[in-house]
Design an enzyme around this catalytic site. Structure first.
Site, mmCIF file in Angstrom:
data_model
loop_
_atom_site.group_PDB
_atom_site.id
_atom_site.type_symbol
_atom_site.label_atom_id
_atom_site.label_comp_id
_atom_site.label_asym_id
_atom_site.label_seq_id
_atom_site.Cartn_x
_atom_site.Cartn_y
_atom_site.Cartn_z
ATOM 1 N N HIS A 92 0.844 -1.200 0.000
ATOM 2 C CA HIS A 92 0.000 0.000 0.000
ATOM 3 C C HIS A 92 0.875 1.245 0.000
ATOM 4 O O HIS A 92 1.682 1.447 0.909
ATOM 5 C CB HIS A 92 -0.930 -0.009 1.217
ATOM 6 C CG HIS A 92 -2.031 -1.016 1.076
ATOM 7 N ND1 HIS A 92 -2.474 -1.789 2.108
ATOM 8 C CD2 HIS A 92 -2.765 -1.370 -0.024
ATOM 9 C CE1 HIS A 92 -3.458 -2.582 1.650
ATOM 10 N NE2 HIS A 92 -3.630 -2.345 0.375
ATOM 11 N N ALA A 93 0.661 2.076 -1.012
ATOM 12 C CA ALA A 93 1.550 3.202 -1.279
ATOM 13 C C ALA A 93 1.722 4.156 -0.087
ATOM 14 O O ALA A 93 2.822 4.594 0.220
ATOM 15 C CB ALA A 93 1.021 3.967 -2.489
ATOM 16 N N ARG A 94 0.616 4.473 0.596
ATOM 17 C CA ARG A 94 0.673 5.518 1.624
ATOM 18 C C ARG A 94 1.273 5.043 2.943
ATOM 19 O O ARG A 94 1.520 5.845 3.849
ATOM 20 C CB ARG A 94 -0.732 6.036 1.874
ATOM 21 C CG ARG A 94 -1.696 4.967 2.388
ATOM 22 C CD ARG A 94 -3.115 5.457 2.283
ATOM 23 N NE ARG A 94 -4.085 4.450 2.684
ATOM 24 C CZ ARG A 94 -5.397 4.604 2.527
ATOM 25 N NH1 ARG A 94 -5.870 5.716 1.997
ATOM 26 N NH2 ARG A 94 -6.226 3.674 2.908
ATOM 27 N N GLU A 95 1.511 3.727 3.065
ATOM 28 C CA GLU A 95 2.031 3.208 4.330
ATOM 29 C C GLU A 95 3.556 3.267 4.298
ATOM 30 O O GLU A 95 4.246 2.248 4.207
ATOM 31 C CB GLU A 95 1.479 1.782 4.531
ATOM 32 C CG GLU A 95 -0.044 1.794 4.603
ATOM 33 C CD GLU A 95 -0.720 0.434 4.398
ATOM 34 O OE1 GLU A 95 -0.024 -0.589 4.487
ATOM 35 O OE2 GLU A 95 -1.949 0.414 4.164
ATOM 36 N N ARG A 109 -6.007 -6.779 -2.803
ATOM 37 C CA ARG A 109 -7.318 -7.366 -3.115
ATOM 38 C C ARG A 109 -7.241 -8.163 -4.415
ATOM 39 O O ARG A 109 -8.217 -8.636 -4.912
ATOM 40 C CB ARG A 109 -8.386 -6.263 -3.293
ATOM 41 C CG ARG A 109 -8.612 -5.374 -2.093
ATOM 42 C CD ARG A 109 -9.289 -6.115 -0.950
ATOM 43 N NE ARG A 109 -9.504 -5.243 0.199
ATOM 44 C CZ ARG A 109 -8.569 -4.994 1.105
ATOM 45 N NH1 ARG A 109 -7.382 -5.570 1.027
ATOM 46 N NH2 ARG A 109 -8.824 -4.185 2.120
ATOM 47 N N SER A 114 0.560 -0.608 7.638
ATOM 48 C CA SER A 114 0.178 0.207 8.780
ATOM 49 C C SER A 114 -1.259 0.637 8.502
ATOM 50 O O SER A 114 -1.669 0.652 7.342
ATOM 51 C CB SER A 114 1.092 1.426 8.934
ATOM 52 O OG SER A 114 0.855 2.381 7.904
ATOM 53 N N TYR A 135 -11.964 -6.121 10.185
ATOM 54 C CA TYR A 135 -13.105 -6.317 9.286
ATOM 55 C C TYR A 135 -12.677 -7.400 8.304
ATOM 56 O O TYR A 135 -11.506 -7.751 8.258
ATOM 57 C CB TYR A 135 -13.453 -5.024 8.542
ATOM 58 C CG TYR A 135 -12.257 -4.272 7.987
ATOM 59 C CD1 TYR A 135 -11.842 -4.462 6.678
ATOM 60 C CD2 TYR A 135 -11.513 -3.397 8.780
ATOM 61 C CE1 TYR A 135 -10.729 -3.809 6.161
ATOM 62 C CE2 TYR A 135 -10.392 -2.725 8.269
ATOM 63 C CZ TYR A 135 -10.014 -2.949 6.965
ATOM 64 O OH TYR A 135 -8.911 -2.318 6.464
ATOM 65 N N GLU A 188 0.354 -4.843 11.254
ATOM 66 C CA GLU A 188 -0.177 -3.483 11.118
ATOM 67 C C GLU A 188 0.580 -2.660 12.155
ATOM 68 O O GLU A 188 0.331 -2.764 13.348
ATOM 69 C CB GLU A 188 -1.693 -3.434 11.388
ATOM 70 C CG GLU A 188 -2.552 -4.176 10.371
ATOM 71 C CD GLU A 188 -2.734 -3.446 9.024
ATOM 72 O OE1 GLU A 188 -2.212 -2.316 8.858
ATOM 73 O OE2 GLU A 188 -3.387 -4.023 8.141
HETATM 74 O O1 0X9 Z 1 -7.006 -3.872 4.208
HETATM 75 C C1 0X9 Z 1 -5.874 -4.312 3.989
HETATM 76 O O2 0X9 Z 1 -5.473 -4.676 2.888
HETATM 77 C C2 0X9 Z 1 -4.877 -4.403 5.137
HETATM 78 N N1 0X9 Z 1 -5.090 -3.322 6.043
HETATM 79 S S1 0X9 Z 1 -4.592 -1.828 5.622
HETATM 80 O O3 0X9 Z 1 -5.139 -0.900 6.559
HETATM 81 N N2 0X9 Z 1 -3.020 -1.778 5.774
HETATM 82 O O4 0X9 Z 1 -4.963 -1.569 4.266
HETATM 83 C C3 0X9 Z 1 -5.062 -5.695 5.870
HETATM 84 C C4 0X9 Z 1 -4.908 -6.955 5.168
HETATM 85 C C5 0X9 Z 1 -4.953 -8.101 6.118
HETATM 86 N N3 0X9 Z 1 -4.801 -9.353 5.628
HETATM 87 C C6 0X9 Z 1 -3.777 -10.104 5.123
HETATM 88 N N4 0X9 Z 1 -2.799 -9.624 4.397
HETATM 89 N N5 0X9 Z 1 -3.857 -11.361 5.416
HETATM 90 ZN ZN ZN Z 2 -1.937 -1.794 4.035
#
Ligand code: 0X9
Ligand code: ZN
Length: 442
Positions: free
Chosen positions: A188-191, A257, A310, A362, A385
């Site tokens: 994720h770019a912003r992290e 995703r 994060s 979630y 995280e």
């Molecule tokens: O939503 C996400 O992709 C991740 N949280 S974030 O706030 N950094 O975007 C969590 C993903 C959690 N799951 C796995 N990678 N298993």
């Molecule tokens: Zn992330």
């Protein structure tokens, strides 16, 4: 003639490319606020709030930054134009909220931009401020020259915009039987803290012979370079990669995703404008395909997979796509997760939580972690995280880089020692079984 045609085509492409980026204005977030909004215990009681957010978030006038079921809050960035409507909506629906950032634009400016252009770290590394894309690459490129017996650097693939996707393989004496630990950073770019944490792990490994003698490390510190650069130059809160989509006005696929395990199910969106856009199909993106190929190459000896993100201060294990199913080794995953939390607390005196992403936050599907567990069958899979819990969110001040990357190191160091110890137990067991069958081997 051919050369002329090729160069005209190239020039047009280059011109179009630079033009497209330079004509885009920087998103400044002036006057945006971050609100922390109460989440109700029962998911269905949050439906109104979620519908509101769903309607607004694709319009880029609001952005969900984080949602934490465990703490019962969500953080939302809201543009000045939408603020009155949103707070009115919350008030009439009896949903409590507080403002945690009153001018997001100011906050971004004061924690980022001023440090950016001071000097270029040529091949060096720092955790006193965030390193930009070119600095990260120049550091990576120097490593195999400084540590030829430990580090191998390869370009494992190319991003949508053609940037190299680097893979570091770190081990002393290559052997095809050593357990592998795989780490991905910067999905994720912003992290921004994520690639920093991955680089800090690399730095520690180079000084810890036990961990490179007994293990082979595969680290992809910056799997989304295009997004990272975009977050530095155009939109600090950019999350996705920079792929063109079917929608002319919306760019980017959420790489976390896009993996082919329960792709497109809960917690993801098939709308290209959404920050959680799944892509036109699973593995539509070169960044996720590259990660997949590296992961699957040595999956049978890969013991642990860690995806660094994060924020939220949590150590999460599969599954993320559901809260109902549990993984067959859930007990071990939970125990080791709790031990990592403890290890962070004893080193940094800061609290993390352990559990599955689905329970604590979630449900989300198509993540690298679920893929590593579900398809790669990697036994130990964790998503870190990192800090904080929402006050600074992604705009983590530079004073917190060192302690936060240390959180990640403490967790990963614990995990690595656990893998080494389990490997020892497994090989002892194999030896004694062999001896029972063939006592003359003793
Ligand atoms: O939503 C996400 O992709 C991740 N949280 S974030 O706030 N950094 O975007 C969590 C993903 C959690 N799951 C796995 N990678 N298993
Ligand atoms: Zn992330």
């Amino acid at each position: 003639m051919l050369i002329m045609v090729v160069s005209v085509v190239l020039l047009t492409l280059i011109f179009r490319g630079t033009n497209a980026t330079s004509s885009e204005l920087q998103k400044t977030y002036t006057g945006w606020q971050v609100l922390q909004v109460e989440l109700k215990k029962r998911p269905k009681d949050n439906k109104l709030f979620e519908d509101f957010l769903d309607l607004e978030k694709d319009t880029y006038s609001m952005q969900l930054l984080g949602k934490n079921r465990n703490r019962g809050v969500a953080e939302v960035a809201v543009s000045p134009q939408t603020l009155t409507d949103f707070t009115h909506f919350l008030t009439i629906n009896n949903i409590t909220f507080t403002s945690v950032v009153d001018d997001l634009g100011n906050k971004i400016e004061s924690t980022g931009a001023s440090e950016r252009a001071e000097y270029f770290l040529n091949g060096d590394v720092t955790f006193d401020r965030y390193m930009n894309h070119d600095e990260i690459i120049s550091y990576l490129e120097l490593l195999p020259r400084q540590y030829p017996h430990l580090v191998k650097l390869t370009v494992a693939g190319r991003s949508v915009e053609g940037r190299p996707l680097h893979l570091l393989t770190i081990t002393s004496s290559h052997s095809s039987t050593k357990p592998v630990i795989f780490i991905d950073g910067g999905i994720h770019a912003r992290e921004w803290i994520s690639p920093a944490a991955a680089l800090n792990v690399v730095g520690h490994l180079l000084q810890t012979p036990k961990l490179t003698r007994n293990l082979e490390w595969k680290v992809m510190p910056l799997i989304n370079p295009d997004g990272y650069i975009y977050s530095w130059t155009k939109d600090r809160l950019w999350r996705k990669n920079r792929a063109w989509t079917q929608s002319a006005s919306c760019v980017g696929v959420d790489l976390n995703r896009n993996f082919d395990f329960h792709w497109g199910e809960a917690g993801s969106s098939d709308r290209p404008c959404s920050p959680e856009y799944i892509g036109s199909q699973a593995f539509s993106e070169p960044e996720t395909r590259t990660l997949r190929d590296i992961l699957l190459r040595d999956y049978n000896r890969t013991q642990a997979f860690v995806s660094i993100h994060s924020y939220g201060q949590a150590i999460l294990h599969p599954w993320s796509y559901t809260t109902t199913a549990t993984r067959s080794n859930a007990g071990r995953l939970e125990r080791v997760g709790k031990d990592m939390v403890e290890s962070i607390f004893s080193g940094e005196r800061v609290s993390y939580i352990a559990g599955t992403f689905g329970e604590l936050f979630y449900t989300v599907s198509g993540t690298s972690g679920d893929y590593a567990a579900g398809v790669g069958e990697i036994p130990l899979v964790y998503t870190l995280e990192l800090r904080d819990t929402g006050a600074a969110g992604f705009i983590l001040p530079k004073e917190l880089i060192i302690p936060t990357v240390n959180d990640a190191w403490l967790a990963i160091e614990y995990l690595a020692n656990h893998v080494i110890a389990s490997d020892l137990v497994a090989s002892e067991l194999a030896r004694s079984q062999k001896q029972q069958r063939r006592p003359w081997l003793r």
